[in-house]
Write an enzyme that holds these catalytic residues in place. Structure first.
Site, PDB file in Angstrom:
ATOM      1  N   ASP A 345      52.693 -23.197   0.206  1.00  0.00           N
ATOM      2  CA  ASP A 345      51.522 -23.949   0.657  1.00  0.00           C
ATOM      3  C   ASP A 345      51.978 -25.162   1.462  1.00  0.00           C
ATOM      4  OD1 ASP A 345      48.822 -25.533   0.261  1.00  0.00           O
ATOM      5  OD2 ASP A 345      48.429 -23.552  -0.597  1.00  0.00           O
ATOM      6  N   ARG A 422      40.952 -36.999   5.795  1.00  0.00           N
ATOM      7  CA  ARG A 422      42.259 -36.639   5.236  1.00  0.00           C
ATOM      8  C   ARG A 422      43.389 -36.975   6.230  1.00  0.00           C
ATOM      9  NH1 ARG A 422      45.284 -31.374   3.226  1.00  0.00           N
ATOM     10  NH2 ARG A 422      45.304 -31.722   1.016  1.00  0.00           N
ATOM     11  N   TRP A 456      44.967 -19.735   5.869  1.00  0.00           N
ATOM     12  CA  TRP A 456      44.388 -20.495   6.989  1.00  0.00           C
ATOM     13  C   TRP A 456      43.431 -21.530   6.404  1.00  0.00           C
ATOM     14  CZ3 TRP A 456      44.162 -18.877  12.528  1.00  0.00           C
ATOM     15  CH2 TRP A 456      43.328 -19.697  13.295  1.00  0.00           C
ATOM     16  N   ASP A 457      43.896 -22.769   6.385  1.00  0.00           N
ATOM     17  CA  ASP A 457      43.109 -23.831   5.739  1.00  0.00           C
ATOM     18  C   ASP A 457      42.378 -24.670   6.792  1.00  0.00           C
ATOM     19  OD1 ASP A 457      42.169 -25.429   3.706  1.00  0.00           O
ATOM     20  OD2 ASP A 457      44.141 -25.840   2.857  1.00  0.00           O
ATOM     21  N   MET A 458      41.380 -25.405   6.376  1.00  0.00           N
ATOM     22  CA  MET A 458      40.650 -26.339   7.248  1.00  0.00           C
ATOM     23  C   MET A 458      40.082 -27.401   6.310  1.00  0.00           C
ATOM     24  SD  MET A 458      37.788 -27.616   8.639  1.00  0.00           S
ATOM     25  CE  MET A 458      36.360 -26.719   8.053  1.00  0.00           C
ATOM     26  N   CYS A 497      40.449 -20.591   3.833  1.00  0.00           N
ATOM     27  CA  CYS A 497      40.361 -21.701   2.883  1.00  0.00           C
ATOM     28  C   CYS A 497      39.810 -22.897   3.647  1.00  0.00           C
ATOM     29  CB  CYS A 497      41.755 -22.011   2.338  1.00  0.00           C
ATOM     30  SG  CYS A 497      41.828 -23.427   1.233  1.00  0.00           S
ATOM     31  N   ASP A 519      39.141 -25.495  -4.966  1.00  0.00           N
ATOM     32  CA  ASP A 519      40.353 -26.183  -5.431  1.00  0.00           C
ATOM     33  C   ASP A 519      40.289 -26.420  -6.932  1.00  0.00           C
ATOM     34  OD1 ASP A 519      41.598 -26.237  -3.030  1.00  0.00           O
ATOM     35  OD2 ASP A 519      41.184 -28.335  -2.565  1.00  0.00           O
TER      36      ASP A 519
END
Ligand code: GLA
Length: 691
Positions: A345, A422, A456-458, A497, A519
């Site tokens: 990750d 973030r 594939w996170d955002m 994600c 999460d």
């Protein structure tokens, strides 16, 4: 079947009828619901003369446009309910729509750069504005699962036009007593179920966050005593699902782009396509769920991968502090326990140990991983596991090389301060150069390293886009990249994600093979999150991880067994430090994984039951049931748990207790459970049919 006779158009199959009529050149929706054979105008509504009302040429003077069930309503002519379309030309916001044609299509047309369902029987209805001469093409596609999809296309004529508001579908439903079911939440507490009476006036479920959002899911079910009409959208950006409940009790229900954050300039002869709405007509909520699951799997979601690899994700074990030594220790143990996929990750390219730096640079930090990603991939493969890697491709860090080199990649309204989330901004995916940059970066990794899986996170909502057009173009840009990357690398599994389930919608699952649900990995909270999400989404698509205690999100202590049980009917993974497990936990985990592997590929249905979930083979010969008892409570000693999905004609034996029960008995009378002095307690029951 689609019958077009005189002024009646009837789409129907074993589950649904949808009846359109053409009256004085207006296209009306006279019925949507359970199937009928023919429509003979049985509903002869009583109109009476009212003041403060409008009259219309060709119609009985007692009938106002406010009463008529327009298929694609517009504003300004006496229908004061919510319109489906508003356009403006040179500052004048006005239009009108008359029926032009109806046609049965041989093939359902795909939507350019938008996800859309495959197959089905498709009807195209064309409406035309008499003065501006643009056309609206409405596509309705009927599926055997009790589903209709709908979308609209605006075909411009020869003027510059601004679309201020455009919906994918508008449904006018007759007066009834309605309840509204929806899902609300926030980060790490997604998909909470809410059911309320539909109040008169306008109710709107929507997002302006640039994603379908954890706050309000793009799903609603309107429940009447006779049926459920549920709706969702194959779209991942700002949406609105709106209900106009008029004084007579009738409901207009719409779904589409959210006009608060949308507008679109359409040049002469250009076309605009709305996202596709998915409408589910069912007799009850259980049937609605089964229809969504089947339809999504058969006609909409990615069909590239069937696998449900048991994965180990590094996040909660290492956070940003990844190192080859730590990875090696995890991987060695993981192989022995039966894990099949190791996902590295966040952290691998960060200079530090936080989210502050390097987002978008993707230069591996060789202090953490001296042999780079190739080294990690080799190590994982040497232990006979697949290798997955985390990216957040849509983001760019405030402290990054990418922002120094390409400040223009960040959406920004000049003169105003940029809004961080973030410590990062989103990249402007409406730009071709940004899309090319992301494709080149990802292809570089996929071409040179042995990567089997991409997460594939955002991780932040959209801001600073400056126009409604850009907010939608961002999503079209995202879909363009996802289409390109998943087609170029069909063997790679993609997990969606967005800070957990912040962008979990049918649009993303058209491209992604699975999605991280939340999460929050606490077993107690997971129960409600999974209840909410699995109303729509098949279990294969929902990532569910077993993590350590105290839980990192809630500090709650839940039994190991409950954490596994809450995950094992979904897409199982682990997100904990394997080196910290006791021998007993390791042995249990090994058994758990073996059990999961024995049930994961069943041709089965996920059914929500009293206090839990059932995973029942479609032939009803075998079932695994997980029941949840959140708090020890002596009052529960008399409680019975009814099992839903079994065959009442068959007898079953319980694999653990070796006891025998009739399917009808478990369904009608139910099971009582031992009263265990434990909070957050779960029970797994494995039933096999006899004979
Ligand atoms: C998000 C995801 C997590 C993890 C972190 C990494 O919060 O939901 O699973 O990947 O980002 O920064």
């Amino acid at each position: 079947m689609i019958d077009i006779t005189n002024d009646i158009i009837h789409m129907h199959n074993d589950h649904i009828s949808l009846v359109f009529t053409i009256e004085n050149k207006r296209l009306l929706m006279r019925y949507l619901g359970k199937p009928i054979r023919h429509y003979h105008q049985s509903l002869n509504l009583q109109h009476y003369k009212r003041e403060f009302n409008t009259q219309h040429e060709g119609f009985d003077p007692k009938v106002s446009f406010d009463d008529l069930p327009f298929v694609y309503p517009v504003a300004g002519h006496g229908d004061y309910r919510i319109p489906a379309l508003q356009v403006s030309v040179n500052g004048t916001a006005f239009c009108d729509l008359y029926f032009k044609s109806a046609k049965l299509l041989n093939h359902k047309p795909a939507l350019p750069h938008l996800p859309s369902a495959r197959d089905g029987e498709c009807l195209a209805l064309v409406l035309e504005d008499p003065y501006l001469h643009f056309e609206i093409h409405l596509y309705y596609t009927l599926y055997p699962e009790g589903i209709i999809t709908a979308s609209a296309m605006l075909v411009n004529s020869d003027q510059d036009l601004t679309i201020d508001h455009i919906q994918s579908v508008s449904l006018d439903l007759s007066a009834d007593s309605y309840k509204l079911m929806s899902l609300y939440g926030l980060h790490a507490k997604e998909a909470n179920l809410q059911e309320v009476p539909l109040s008169h006036g306008i109710t709107r479920l929507s997002s302006t966050r640039g994603c379908s959002s954890p706050h309000t899911s793009d799903f609603a079910a309107l429940i009447s005593p006779h049926q459920v009409i549920a709706i969702t959208l194959a779209y991942s950006g700002n949406f609105a699902i709106t209900f106009d409940h008029d004084s007579f009790g009738k409901v207009r229900m719409q779904a589409g782009l959210n006009s608060d954050t949308f507008s679109w300039h359409l040049a002469p002869h250009e076309r605009f396509y709305t996202p596709e709405a998915i409408i589910n007509i069912a007799s009850d909520i259980d049937t609605m769920t089964q229809q969504f699951h089947t339809f999504f799997q058969e006609h909409l979601f990615s069909t590239r991968h069937h696998e449900r690899y048991v994965l180990l994700n590094s996040w909660e074990a290492m956070y940003y502090d990844v190192s080859m030594t730590r990875i090696l220790k995890q991987v060695e143990k993981a192989q022995d326990l039966g894990i099949e996929l190791f996902v590295l990750d966040d952290g691998w390219f960060r200079k530090g140990l936080s989210s502050h730096d390097s987002m978008g640079d993707y230069q591996v930090n060789t202090n953490k991983l001296p042999d780079g990603i190739t080294g990690v991939a080799k190590l994982v493969h040497a232990h006979h596991m697949k290798f997955g890697l985390w990216f957040e491709p849509e983001a760019i860090g405030k402290i990054s090389q990418l922002i120094t080199d390409h400040p223009e990649y960040v959406p920004h309204v000049p003169g105003y301060t940029l809004t961080q989330g973030r410590h990062e901004y989103l990249l402007d995916l409406s730009r071709q150069d940004v899309r090319d940059h992301i494709m080149t970066m990802l292809s570089g990794y996929l071409d040179t390293h042995q990567i089997d899986y991409i997460k594939w996170d955002m991780n932040r909502p959209m801001s600073d886009v400056g126009s409604g057009e850009k907010a939608h173009r961002y999503i079209l840009g995202l879909y363009e990249i996802l289409e390109a990357i998943t087609s170029r690398y069909p063997e790679v599994i993609f997990e969606g994600c967005a800070s957990g389930g912040a962008r979990l919608d049918p649009g993303m699952l058209y491209y992604m093979d699975q999605n991280w649900s939340s999460d929050n990995t606490d077993a107690h909270d997971r129960y409600t999150i999974e209840q909410g999400l699995s109303l729509l989404y098949p279990p294969k698509t929902l990532g569910a991880h077993v993590s350590t205690v105290p839980n990192h999100q809630t500090a709650r202590l839940t039994p190991w067994e409950s954490r596994f049980h809450m995950a094992c009917l979904f897409n199982l993974g682990y997100e904990l430090d394997l080196t910290q497990l006791s021998d007993q936990e390791s042995a249990q985990m090994k058994k758990d994984i073996a059990f999961y592997k024995s049930i994961r590929y069943w041709d089965a249905r996920l059914i929500q039951c009293d206090q839990g979930f059932e995973w029942v083979k479609k032939d009803q010969s075998e079932a695994v049931i997980v029941l949840y008892v959140p708090l020890y409570n002596p009052l529960l000693s008399q409680k019975r748990y009814r099992i839903k999905g079994l065959n009442p004609q068959l007898d079953y034996y319980d694999v653990q207790t070796q006891k025998y029960y009739g399917g009808d008995e478990l369904c009608q009378i139910g099971l009582s459970l031992p009263l265990v002095r434990e909070d957050f307690h779960t029970i797994l029951i494995h039933l096999k049919a006899i004979g």
